[in-house]
Design a protein around this motif. Structure first.
Motif, PDB file in Angstrom:
ATOM      1  N   LEU A 146       0.887  -1.094  -0.083  1.00  0.00           N
ATOM      2  CA  LEU A 146       0.015   0.060   0.020  1.00  0.00           C
ATOM      3  C   LEU A 146       1.090   1.041   0.049  1.00  0.00           C
ATOM      4  CD1 LEU A 146      -2.780  -1.451   2.563  1.00  0.00           C
ATOM      5  CD2 LEU A 146      -2.694  -1.323   0.126  1.00  0.00           C
ATOM      6  N   TYR A 147       1.149   1.569  -1.219  1.00  0.00           N
ATOM      7  CA  TYR A 147       2.149   2.966  -1.541  1.00  0.00           C
ATOM      8  C   TYR A 147       1.427   4.136  -1.314  1.00  0.00           C
ATOM      9  CZ  TYR A 147       5.765   5.077  -3.698  1.00  0.00           C
ATOM     10  OH  TYR A 147       7.169   5.879  -4.194  1.00  0.00           O
ATOM     11  N   ASN A 148       2.200   4.998  -0.346  1.00  0.00           N
ATOM     12  CA  ASN A 148       1.909   6.528  -0.275  1.00  0.00           C
ATOM     13  C   ASN A 148       0.289   6.555  -0.467  1.00  0.00           C
ATOM     14  OD1 ASN A 148       4.611   6.846  -0.019  1.00  0.00           O
ATOM     15  ND2 ASN A 148       4.528   8.759  -1.430  1.00  0.00           N
ATOM     16  N   LEU A 149      -0.310   6.044   0.493  1.00  0.00           N
ATOM     17  CA  LEU A 149      -1.725   6.085   0.573  1.00  0.00           C
ATOM     18  C   LEU A 149      -2.250   7.322   1.200  1.00  0.00           C
ATOM     19  CD1 LEU A 149      -3.455   2.973   1.987  1.00  0.00           C
ATOM     20  CD2 LEU A 149      -2.626   3.456  -0.567  1.00  0.00           C
ATOM     21  N   SER A 150      -3.076   8.064   0.842  1.00  0.00           N
ATOM     22  CA  SER A 150      -3.816   9.282   1.531  1.00  0.00           C
ATOM     23  C   SER A 150      -4.344   8.922   2.593  1.00  0.00           C
ATOM     24  CB  SER A 150      -4.670   9.910   0.561  1.00  0.00           C
ATOM     25  OG  SER A 150      -6.222   8.872   0.720  1.00  0.00           O
ATOM     26  N   PRO A 151      -4.449  10.103   3.546  1.00  0.00           N
ATOM     27  CA  PRO A 151      -4.934   9.901   4.926  1.00  0.00           C
ATOM     28  C   PRO A 151      -6.499   9.318   4.856  1.00  0.00           C
ATOM     29  CG  PRO A 151      -4.045  12.154   4.363  1.00  0.00           C
ATOM     30  CD  PRO A 151      -4.071  11.480   3.262  1.00  0.00           C
ATOM     31  N   ALA A 152      -7.245   9.546   3.819  1.00  0.00           N
ATOM     32  CA  ALA A 152      -8.504   8.990   3.795  1.00  0.00           C
ATOM     33  C   ALA A 152      -8.532   7.441   3.708  1.00  0.00           C
ATOM     34  CB  ALA A 152      -9.578   9.447   2.816  1.00  0.00           C
ATOM     35  N   GLU A 153      -7.377   7.026   2.906  1.00  0.00           N
ATOM     36  CA  GLU A 153      -7.331   5.572   2.650  1.00  0.00           C
ATOM     37  C   GLU A 153      -7.076   4.928   3.848  1.00  0.00           C
ATOM     38  OE1 GLU A 153      -6.166   4.741  -2.015  1.00  0.00           O
ATOM     39  OE2 GLU A 153      -5.018   6.262  -0.794  1.00  0.00           O
ATOM     40  N   LEU A 154      -5.842   5.590   4.740  1.00  0.00           N
ATOM     41  CA  LEU A 154      -5.101   5.095   5.788  1.00  0.00           C
ATOM     42  C   LEU A 154      -6.216   5.025   6.935  1.00  0.00           C
ATOM     43  CD1 LEU A 154      -1.680   6.649   5.414  1.00  0.00           C
ATOM     44  CD2 LEU A 154      -2.126   4.293   5.108  1.00  0.00           C
ATOM     45  N   TYR A 155      -7.153   6.087   7.001  1.00  0.00           N
ATOM     46  CA  TYR A 155      -8.237   6.184   7.878  1.00  0.00           C
ATOM     47  C   TYR A 155      -8.964   4.635   7.912  1.00  0.00           C
ATOM     48  CZ  TYR A 155      -8.625  10.680   9.997  1.00  0.00           C
ATOM     49  OH  TYR A 155      -8.163  11.787  10.990  1.00  0.00           O
ATOM     50  N   GLU A 156      -9.383   4.373   6.516  1.00  0.00           N
ATOM     51  CA  GLU A 156      -9.991   3.302   6.175  1.00  0.00           C
ATOM     52  C   GLU A 156      -9.269   1.959   6.780  1.00  0.00           C
ATOM     53  OE1 GLU A 156     -12.295   5.273   2.579  1.00  0.00           O
ATOM     54  OE2 GLU A 156     -11.089   4.089   2.305  1.00  0.00           O
ATOM     55  N   SER A 254       6.371  -0.269   6.721  1.00  0.00           N
ATOM     56  CA  SER A 254       5.616  -0.387   8.046  1.00  0.00           C
ATOM     57  C   SER A 254       4.237  -1.499   7.946  1.00  0.00           C
ATOM     58  CB  SER A 254       5.031   0.947   8.814  1.00  0.00           C
ATOM     59  OG  SER A 254       4.141   1.524   8.040  1.00  0.00           O
ATOM     60  N   ALA A 255       3.904  -1.974   9.230  1.00  0.00           N
ATOM     61  CA  ALA A 255       2.882  -2.717   9.247  1.00  0.00           C
ATOM     62  C   ALA A 255       1.505  -2.265   9.586  1.00  0.00           C
ATOM     63  CB  ALA A 255       3.134  -4.077  10.183  1.00  0.00           C
ATOM     64  N   ARG A 256       1.358  -1.024  10.005  1.00  0.00           N
ATOM     65  CA  ARG A 256       0.283  -0.410  10.444  1.00  0.00           C
ATOM     66  C   ARG A 256      -0.230   0.908   9.549  1.00  0.00           C
ATOM     67  NH1 ARG A 256      -0.451   0.030  16.721  1.00  0.00           N
ATOM     68  NH2 ARG A 256      -2.371   0.736  16.058  1.00  0.00           N
ATOM     69  N   ALA A 257      -1.166   1.088   9.489  1.00  0.00           N
ATOM     70  CA  ALA A 257      -1.843   2.248   8.990  1.00  0.00           C
ATOM     71  C   ALA A 257      -1.462   3.448   9.553  1.00  0.00           C
ATOM     72  CB  ALA A 257      -3.305   2.411   8.724  1.00  0.00           C
ATOM     73  N   TYR A 258      -1.538   3.267  10.967  1.00  0.00           N
ATOM     74  CA  TYR A 258      -1.120   4.138  12.197  1.00  0.00           C
ATOM     75  C   TYR A 258       0.368   4.576  11.765  1.00  0.00           C
ATOM     76  CZ  TYR A 258       1.309   5.235  16.768  1.00  0.00           C
ATOM     77  OH  TYR A 258       1.969   5.706  17.547  1.00  0.00           O
ATOM     78  N   HIS A 259       1.118   4.008  11.665  1.00  0.00           N
ATOM     79  CA  HIS A 259       2.601   4.422  11.425  1.00  0.00           C
ATOM     80  C   HIS A 259       2.944   5.048   9.940  1.00  0.00           C
ATOM     81  CE1 HIS A 259       4.041   0.894  14.219  1.00  0.00           C
ATOM     82  NE2 HIS A 259       3.682   2.071  14.890  1.00  0.00           N
ATOM     83  N   SER A 260       1.934   4.568   9.077  1.00  0.00           N
ATOM     84  CA  SER A 260       2.034   5.191   7.530  1.00  0.00           C
ATOM     85  C   SER A 260       1.428   6.584   7.682  1.00  0.00           C
ATOM     86  CB  SER A 260       1.351   4.518   6.672  1.00  0.00           C
ATOM     87  OG  SER A 260       1.390   4.933   5.424  1.00  0.00           O
ATOM     88  N   LEU A 261       0.360   6.899   8.537  1.00  0.00           N
ATOM     89  CA  LEU A 261      -0.348   8.152   8.706  1.00  0.00           C
ATOM     90  C   LEU A 261       0.587   9.127   9.300  1.00  0.00           C
ATOM     91  CD1 LEU A 261      -2.376  10.151   7.832  1.00  0.00           C
ATOM     92  CD2 LEU A 261      -3.868   9.009   9.798  1.00  0.00           C
ATOM     93  N   PHE A 262       0.996   8.482  10.538  1.00  0.00           N
ATOM     94  CA  PHE A 262       2.149   9.362  11.219  1.00  0.00           C
ATOM     95  C   PHE A 262       3.134   9.805  10.507  1.00  0.00           C
ATOM     96  CE2 PHE A 262       5.820   9.756  13.872  1.00  0.00           C
ATOM     97  CZ  PHE A 262       5.253  10.439  15.171  1.00  0.00           C
ATOM     98  N   MET A 263       3.679   9.022   9.476  1.00  0.00           N
ATOM     99  CA  MET A 263       4.873   9.500   8.972  1.00  0.00           C
ATOM    100  C   MET A 263       4.489  10.519   7.785  1.00  0.00           C
ATOM    101  SD  MET A 263       7.544   8.632  10.512  1.00  0.00           S
ATOM    102  CE  MET A 263       9.130   8.632  10.011  1.00  0.00           C
ATOM    103  N   HIS A 264       3.284  10.021   7.147  1.00  0.00           N
ATOM    104  CA  HIS A 264       2.804  10.935   5.909  1.00  0.00           C
ATOM    105  C   HIS A 264       2.890  12.163   6.796  1.00  0.00           C
ATOM    106  CE1 HIS A 264      -0.061  12.239   2.958  1.00  0.00           C
ATOM    107  NE2 HIS A 264      -0.717  12.904   3.976  1.00  0.00           N
ATOM    108  N   ASN A 265       2.326  12.482   7.966  1.00  0.00           N
ATOM    109  CA  ASN A 265       2.153  13.710   8.675  1.00  0.00           C
ATOM    110  C   ASN A 265       3.426  14.290   9.038  1.00  0.00           C
ATOM    111  OD1 ASN A 265      -0.510  13.679   8.207  1.00  0.00           O
ATOM    112  ND2 ASN A 265      -1.087  13.152  10.465  1.00  0.00           N
ATOM    113  N   GLY A 422      -7.230  13.912   9.409  1.00  0.00           N
ATOM    114  CA  GLY A 422      -5.962  13.910   8.841  1.00  0.00           C
ATOM    115  C   GLY A 422      -5.006  13.650  10.120  1.00  0.00           C
ATOM    116  N   THR A 423      -5.281  14.165  11.506  1.00  0.00           N
ATOM    117  CA  THR A 423      -4.307  14.105  12.366  1.00  0.00           C
ATOM    118  C   THR A 423      -4.344  12.691  13.170  1.00  0.00           C
ATOM    119  OG1 THR A 423      -4.824  16.636  12.681  1.00  0.00           O
ATOM    120  CG2 THR A 423      -3.839  15.418  14.602  1.00  0.00           C
TER     121      THR A 423
END
Ligand SMILES: Nc1ncnc2c1ncn2[C@@H]1O[C@H](COP(=O)(O)OP(=O)(O)OP(=O)(O)O)[C@@H](O)[C@H]1O
Ligand SMILES: O=C([O-])CC(=O)C(=O)O
Ligand SMILES: [Ca+2]
Ligand SMILES: [Mn+2]
Length: 665
Positions: A146-156, A254-265, A422-423
């Motif tokens: 799951l490559y550079n997903l958007s915040p909305a996708e990561l929420y889901e 990473s294995a978690r959407a949480y980690h991906s969104l954290f670093m996205h931010n 997004g946060t």
């Protein structure tokens, strides 16, 4: 009891009152052809539900990338190159073959209703298969990227798969970081090899706990195998450092959407064009935080290990899901890479006034870097990690990481408003029904945090760069309550306090009063520095001198007595002090010199009761004040002993001055 409850007939069951049969509903107009009027409107262009759903999402328009030879890549080619690069990142160092890397969510239904990779069905979807033949079961499996997903996708993704993920009433994504709710500095290891042996700071006082190359490889393999064993992994390709000449490309697996969104931010987000030409990352993080390290592995002292290999340019995380490890792991890397380029890396916040005056805010965790650099009247350059070059300052990050404990809308409106869609909201407690966050609830941890992109702060300075600093503000949260609310420092004092890196927080919050404990952390960030503190100190002294910057020490801690007797200085007062520094008015104030520490303290600042400016005035027990002051002075002296025979920079005179700039008694 009324008959209206439907149980008046006494048989214990329900019955409806007998009456005339209810007439059929008829619609007025088109009675003859039997079609309800509501059904006669426009219909969707779909004959099945699947078709209808496929209409819902449209693809982002592909841009027109140009490769080196000037020819455009096709969408398919580009995805293949990306997957090849990701497959190389995920490759085992020991085996020829690994899982086949596929793009997209494995749970996403294909049009034919299947969920297995399109590969098996001959559909269009990029796959990268590193092996020619299958030599292990693992090489038969697919790993979805799951490559550079958007915040909305990561929420889901988070809400679908990660327990403890919820949308709070302000729109943020609440997550749990698991058993670890803060960093684990004693589990942070650095590979000691031929290069780092000479370059880094090792031994007593150093944060660099050594490990060998082989052990790193064992842990790397453990993390990579874990990530490859999953059905899907998240990959973020992003940047560090807003200075275009010193930008670093980072990849986070990473294995978690949480980690991906954290670093996205938290990292700088590439534009679609920048992503197309991203190429090979300069640094890669393998975050396998849910998976522990192996206690039989050499050097391991717990189930957690955060391992930095500067030669391989990799960070491996095992046994902790606290996202701050990624942020601060990369900061350590910058503390190594930047000084090599004669650039100073700083654990500081940074903002700029309307007239272009820049201030740095140094301080240990919880002293106010984020709170005070986020200032409605100034441009925010960044809240935590910066570089100071020959031309000015640049933020390393693309986001902020604010403490949320007791957050209030009135006192910190900009941070409050940044907590929205997004946060990432870590470890906060919220109402189970309304999902309203209770920032005063410390049930999970006191270290609750919000990670948001910097542009969520209305007056963020984008790009996050600025000219040379005019003021260098050292923050200490002095729970002993003896440091003045503000002191003006000369250069030697600034260096003394920068090298000391003091703060004193209260030990715990339970069971009434606890003794404050002093913490000394060189350069206000000993956990992240890679070289000896004097190296950074010499660079800071040289830059401050050249630019004529003024040093200040601001106590954001206790006043009127130590913790338990006095109170934390009102944030409103601290802001007034900071305002007076920025405006230049504090430079013009009248000063007097304090005993022991020899600070220059102002006698008056507009908007602040004058008596609090000299702590002795606000202590009712003068004897206790003197004792506490001496006690703190003693702690400073003892801490500085390790630096007593260190030379700071080329200037022997400055070294002498710095040694003499501490408390005298
Ligand atoms: N007088 C004060 N000055 C600054 N902060 C204060 C003051 N009184 C209370 N606070 C609180 O102290 C905390 C300061 O935390 P902040 O997030 O700014 O720390 P930080 O220096 O950025 O740490 P970290 O490096 O861990 O992010 C905030 O929760 C803030 O509300
Ligand atoms: O790194 C963290 O977890 C939070 C932070 O900013 C610090 O401790 O300096
Ligand atoms: Ca902060
Ligand atoms: Mn920090």
């Amino acid at each position: 009891m009324s008959a209206g409850n439907g149980n008046a007939n006494g048989d214990g069951g329900f019955s409806f009152p007998k009456g005339p049969a209810i007439p059929k509903i008829t619609t007025g107009a088109k009675r003859d052809n039997d079609i309800c009027q509501d059904d006669s409107g426009p219909t969707v262009k779909a004959t099945t539900l699947d078709e209808l759903h496929s209409l819902q999402k449209k693809r982002s328009a592909p841009t027109t990338p140009i490769n080196q030879s000037g020819t455009a890549f096709s969408e398919e080619e580009r995805q293949k190159i990306q997957l090849q690069s990701i497959s190389a990142s995920l490759a085992s160092l020991t085996r020829e073959s690994g899982p086949k890397v596929v793009r997209g969510d494995p749970a996403e239904k294909k049009a034919d209703g299947s969920t297995t990779p399109a590969y098996a069905h001959g559909q269009h979807q990029s796959i990268f298969s590193p092996a020619l033949g299958a030599v292990s079961d693992s090489s038969l499996k697919f790993t979805h990227v799951l490559y550079n997903l958007s915040p909305a996708e990561l929420y889901e993704q988070a809400i679908k798969d990660e327990k403890g993920s919820f949308i709070t009433s302000n729109g943020a994504l609440a997550t749990l970081s698991g058993a670890k709710t803060g960093r684990a500095p004693r589990d942070k290891r650095v590979v000691r090899d031929a290069t780092t042996e000479d370059e880094l700071w090792w031994g007593k006082g150093s944060p660099n706990i050594e490990m060998d190359e082989h052990t790193f490889t064992v842990n790397r393999e453990r993390a990579v195998d874990y990530l490859n064993s999953l059905e899907k992994v998240f990959v973020n390709d992003q940047f560090l450092n807003w200075d275009p000449e010193n930008r670093i490309k980072v990849r986070i697996v990473s294995a978690r959407a949480y980690h991906s969104l954290f670093m996205h931010n938290m990292c700088i987000r590439p534009t679609p064009e920048e992503l197309e030409s991203f190429g090979t990352p300069d640094f890669t993080i393998y975050n396998a935080g849910q998976f522990p390290c192996n206690r039989y592995t050499h050097y391991m002292t717990s189930s957690t290990s955060v391992d930095l290999n500067l030669s391989r340019r990799e960070l491996v995380i095992l046994g902790t899901q606290y996202a701050g490890e990624m942020k601060k792991g990369l900061f350590s890397v910058m503390h190594y890479l930047m000084p090599k380029r004669r650039i100073l890396s700083l654990h500081s916040g940074c903002n700029m006034g309307k007239d272009g005056d820049v201030a740095l805010f140094f301080g240990l965790s919880g002293t106010g870097k984020t709170t005070l650099s986020t200032d409605h009247n100034r441009y925010l350059i960044g809240d935590d990690e910066h570089c100071w070059t020959e031309t000015g300052v640049s933020n390393i990050e693309g986001g902020c990481y604010a403490k949320c404990v007791d957050l209030s809308r009135e006192k910190e409106p900009d941070i409050w408003n940044a907590i929205k869609f997004g946060t990432v909201l870590e470890n906060v407690v919220f109402d189970e029904h309304t999902r309203e966050v209770d920032y005063s609830d410390k049930s999970v941890t006191e270290n609750t945090r919000a990670a948001y992109p910097i542009e969520f702060i209305p007056n963020a300075k984008i790009p996050c760069v600025g000219p040379h600093p005019k003021n260098v503000i050292l923050l200490a949260c002095d729970a002993f309550g003896v440091l003045p609310p503000v002191s003006k420092l000369n250069l030697a004092q600034t260096m003394y306090h920068f090298i000391s890196g003091y703060t004193a927080l209260v030990a715990g919050t339970e069971d009434g009063i606890k003794e404050p404990t002093g913490t000394f952390s060189a350069c206000f960030g000993a956990a992240f520095i890679m070289l000896h503190p004097t190296k950074y100190a010499a660079m800071l002294a040289e830059k401050m001198k050249r630019q004529g910057a003024t040093g200040w020490l601001v106590n954001t801690g206790w006043s009127g007595g130590s913790y338990g007797v006095g109170n934390r200085i009102k944030l409103a007062y601290t802001r007034k002090i900071i305002d007076a520094i920025h405006s230049g008015s504090l430079l013009e104030a009248n000063y007097k010199k304090t005993d022991i520490f020899g600070f220059e303290i102002p006698t008056e600042i507009e908007g602040i009761p004058s008596e609090i400016l000299d702590p002795v005035n606000s202590w009712s027990d003068k004897k206790a004040h003197k004792e506490t002051l001496l006690k703190l002075g003693g702690l400073f002296k003892k801490n500085f002993e390790t630096f007593a025979n260190q030379k700071i920079g080329v200037d022997g005179k400055l070294t002498e001055e710095i040694l003499a700039a501490g408390p005298i008694f």
